[in-house]
Design an enzyme around this catalytic site. Sequence first.
Site, PDB file in Angstrom:
ATOM      1  N   HIS A 313       0.126  10.167  -8.411  1.00 21.56           N
ATOM      2  CA  HIS A 313      -1.114   9.540  -7.940  1.00 21.56           C
ATOM      3  C   HIS A 313      -2.147   9.622  -9.052  1.00 21.56           C
ATOM      4  O   HIS A 313      -2.199  10.611  -9.774  1.00 21.56           O
ATOM      5  CB  HIS A 313      -1.633  10.264  -6.688  1.00 21.56           C
ATOM      6  N   ASP A 371       3.032   7.920   0.745  1.00 21.04           N
ATOM      7  CA  ASP A 371       4.104   6.949   0.982  1.00 21.04           C
ATOM      8  C   ASP A 371       5.495   7.563   0.979  1.00 21.04           C
ATOM      9  O   ASP A 371       6.464   6.904   1.342  1.00 21.04           O
ATOM     10  CB  ASP A 371       4.042   5.847  -0.075  1.00 21.04           C
TER      11      ASP A 371
HETATM   12  N1  ACO Z   1       8.076   8.863 -11.344  1.00 21.17           N
HETATM   13  C1  ACO Z   1       8.301   9.240 -12.618  1.00 21.17           C
HETATM   14  N2  ACO Z   1       7.341   9.425 -13.546  1.00 21.17           N
HETATM   15  C2  ACO Z   1       6.090   9.213 -13.173  1.00 21.17           C
HETATM   16  C3  ACO Z   1       5.765   8.818 -11.858  1.00 21.17           C
HETATM   17  C4  ACO Z   1       6.809   8.659 -10.921  1.00 21.17           C
HETATM   18  N3  ACO Z   1       6.570   8.281  -9.677  1.00 21.17           N
HETATM   19  N4  ACO Z   1       4.416   8.685 -11.754  1.00 21.17           N
HETATM   20  C5  ACO Z   1       3.924   8.964 -12.969  1.00 21.17           C
HETATM   21  N5  ACO Z   1       4.928   9.300 -13.826  1.00 21.17           N
HETATM   22  C6  ACO Z   1       4.787   9.746 -15.218  1.00 21.17           C
HETATM   23  C7  ACO Z   1       4.436   8.575 -16.147  1.00 21.17           C
HETATM   24  O1  ACO Z   1       5.610   7.982 -16.674  1.00 21.17           O
HETATM   25  C8  ACO Z   1       3.605   9.272 -17.195  1.00 21.17           C
HETATM   26  O2  ACO Z   1       4.486   9.971 -18.050  1.00 21.17           O
HETATM   27  P1  ACO Z   1       4.124  10.132 -19.617  1.00 21.17           P
HETATM   28  O3  ACO Z   1       2.862  10.929 -19.663  1.00 21.17           O
HETATM   29  O4  ACO Z   1       5.313  10.833 -20.202  1.00 21.17           O
HETATM   30  O5  ACO Z   1       3.952   8.750 -20.150  1.00 21.17           O
HETATM   31  C9  ACO Z   1       2.832  10.331 -16.410  1.00 21.17           C
HETATM   32  O6  ACO Z   1       3.667  10.635 -15.272  1.00 21.17           O
HETATM   33  C10 ACO Z   1       1.452   9.874 -15.944  1.00 21.17           C
HETATM   34  O7  ACO Z   1       1.622   8.726 -15.130  1.00 21.17           O
HETATM   35  P2  ACO Z   1       0.753   7.407 -15.219  1.00 21.17           P
HETATM   36  O8  ACO Z   1       1.610   6.237 -14.828  1.00 21.17           O
HETATM   37  O9  ACO Z   1       0.046   7.331 -16.529  1.00 21.17           O
HETATM   38  O10 ACO Z   1      -0.302   7.702 -14.076  1.00 21.17           O
HETATM   39  P3  ACO Z   1      -1.189   6.652 -13.323  1.00 21.17           P
HETATM   40  O11 ACO Z   1      -2.327   7.419 -12.778  1.00 21.17           O
HETATM   41  O12 ACO Z   1      -1.486   5.489 -14.196  1.00 21.17           O
HETATM   42  O13 ACO Z   1      -0.226   6.123 -12.154  1.00 21.17           O
HETATM   43  C11 ACO Z   1       0.831   5.817 -10.076  1.00 21.17           C
HETATM   44  C12 ACO Z   1      -0.275   6.541 -10.846  1.00 21.17           C
HETATM   45  C13 ACO Z   1       0.745   4.304 -10.309  1.00 21.17           C
HETATM   46  C14 ACO Z   1       0.640   6.085  -8.581  1.00 21.17           C
HETATM   47  C15 ACO Z   1       2.190   6.345 -10.539  1.00 21.17           C
HETATM   48  O14 ACO Z   1       2.265   7.726 -10.314  1.00 21.17           O
HETATM   49  C16 ACO Z   1       3.362   5.636  -9.867  1.00 21.17           C
HETATM   50  O15 ACO Z   1       3.739   4.543 -10.297  1.00 21.17           O
HETATM   51  N6  ACO Z   1       3.958   6.263  -8.791  1.00 21.17           N
HETATM   52  C17 ACO Z   1       5.025   5.639  -8.048  1.00 21.17           C
HETATM   53  C18 ACO Z   1       4.476   4.571  -7.139  1.00 21.17           C
HETATM   54  C19 ACO Z   1       3.747   5.149  -5.943  1.00 21.17           C
HETATM   55  O16 ACO Z   1       4.242   6.025  -5.266  1.00 21.17           O
HETATM   56  N7  ACO Z   1       2.558   4.591  -5.677  1.00 21.17           N
HETATM   57  C20 ACO Z   1       1.771   4.957  -4.524  1.00 21.17           C
HETATM   58  C21 ACO Z   1       0.458   5.471  -4.926  1.00 21.17           C
HETATM   59  S1  ACO Z   1      -0.387   6.074  -3.499  1.00 21.17           S
HETATM   60  C22 ACO Z   1      -0.941   4.729  -2.680  1.00 21.17           C
HETATM   61  O17 ACO Z   1      -1.162   3.660  -3.203  1.00 21.17           O
HETATM   62  C23 ACO Z   1      -1.117   4.898  -1.276  1.00 21.17           C
END
Ligand code: ACO
Length: 436
Positions: A313, A371
């Site tokens: 998140h 979720d």
């Molecule tokens: N699985 C694996 N790796 C992940 C995940 C995940 N679900 N989420 C983040 N990471 C990793 C990224 O690859 C990144 O790694 P790095 O530093 O080596 O490059 C690091 O963790 C930071 O993640 P970001 O994508 O930069 O974080 P951001 O804040 O931009 O993204 C997000 C947040 C979009 C929610 C992301 O965690 C994601 O895509 N999660 C899966 C989708 C999801 O569950 N979304 C629901 C959000 S809650 C809602 O809307 C109700």
Amino acid sequence: MKASETKATLSFSNGGQNVELPIYKGTMGPDVIDIRKLYAQTGMFTYDPGFMSTASCESAITYIDGDKGELLYRGYPIEQLATNCDFLETCHLLLYGDLPNAEQKTTFTKLVTNHTMVNEQMQFFLRGFRRDAHPMAIMTGLVGAMSAFYHDSTDITNPKHREIAAIRLIAKMPTLVAMAYKYTVGQPYMYPKNDLSYAGNFLHMMFATPCEEYKVSPVLERALDRIFILHADHEQNASTSTVRLCGSSGTNPFAAIAAGVACLWGPAHGGANEAALNMLYDIQKAGGVEKIGEFIKQVKDKNSSVKLMGFGHRVYKNYDPRAKLMQETCREVLGELGLENDPLFKLAMALEKIALEDEYFVSRKLYPNVDFYSGIVQRAIGIPVPLFTAIFALARTVGWIAQLNEMIGDPDYKIGRPRQLFEGSSKRDVKPIAQR
Ligand code: ACO
């Protein structure tokens, strides 16, 4: 906005003049540096794509402490609201600033209940969609189309119009979502039943048919109501910011909320519950718990683009408090339905345990979000997977409209207009086509 005694000073390594910037303090959370006059003073913009460090507005509605894993609606912890209140009380809280007393609750419930039917003509509009259309495609269309049906509540500058639009949207979203579902399965639409609760009525419109009596299960009704409460608002997330930006042009509330629905659809946002359940199905098909190790390996592989859906998140760097409540509801619902040994729930628990111990997830502070479990609950209730995000939209509508009305009600609000760092070609001349 309370100004802090501390000021920020921006200095430049080329000897340019320092700029003093005011700092404001909120009730809670990080202070903000006011950069509104920066362009006038320096000729420079700030650069923050993704809003990593930028507060886009002032708000008094929802507060999240991502490090603690805390979520408050108007100051009340989500755990207390989910345990002691129902969704319509939560709507009252978000819209008007406080929980209703018994009399206010009765009046508000009556008001919402009296608006649950939609214009009969809407079903003919719905009929234009393919039967296999995604419910979010239908919802984007239907919500936008409300502006064509309710002309007397489209003037965003009129507080009365804004209030009626809010009530209409909260009242009619369940009807529209259920209609979208009935349309795709080819069953007759069920009209709302005003003696049922908000969640009970939704279950009725989804699962009743004209052929036989449908009895609402109190456990499923409560579970759905909790899903609605947990999704009701989440401060300046992508879809809420979309609603604010869209509404800042002065467009009507139905159009602004339709923009929010469109934004929510994406898998990085509201679409994650659908994606999380599909991910569990895929792991299950590939061999279940035994295959978790292999799946996690793929997730950690930078070249694979596989994500652990329902994890991570932007704001929570701790367990999402909604995920804990949802896990609790999941157990209750599966118990009620005699599905305690549901393989997908077991798989989700095993996946969560392994991920929470894995260095990759620990170091990045990736925890389950709301979720991760909501899809399992909805599937157990009998809601088809493609409808999950539409249910999220139904619940989030109150948050969107409360945030929109908060913005429009502020006499100082301005149209949202971000700036850019231009990286394209500098000025050049068009050559005749033969010379290009
Ligand atoms: N699985 C694996 N790796 C992940 C995940 C995940 N679900 N989420 C983040 N990471 C990793 C990224 O690859 C990144 O790694 P790095 O530093 O080596 O490059 C690091 O963790 C930071 O993640 P970001 O994508 O930069 O974080 P951001 O804040 O931009 O993204 C997000 C947040 C979009 C929610 C992301 O965690 C994601 O895509 N999660 C899966 C989708 C999801 O569950 N979304 C629901 C959000 S809650 C809602 O809307 C109700």
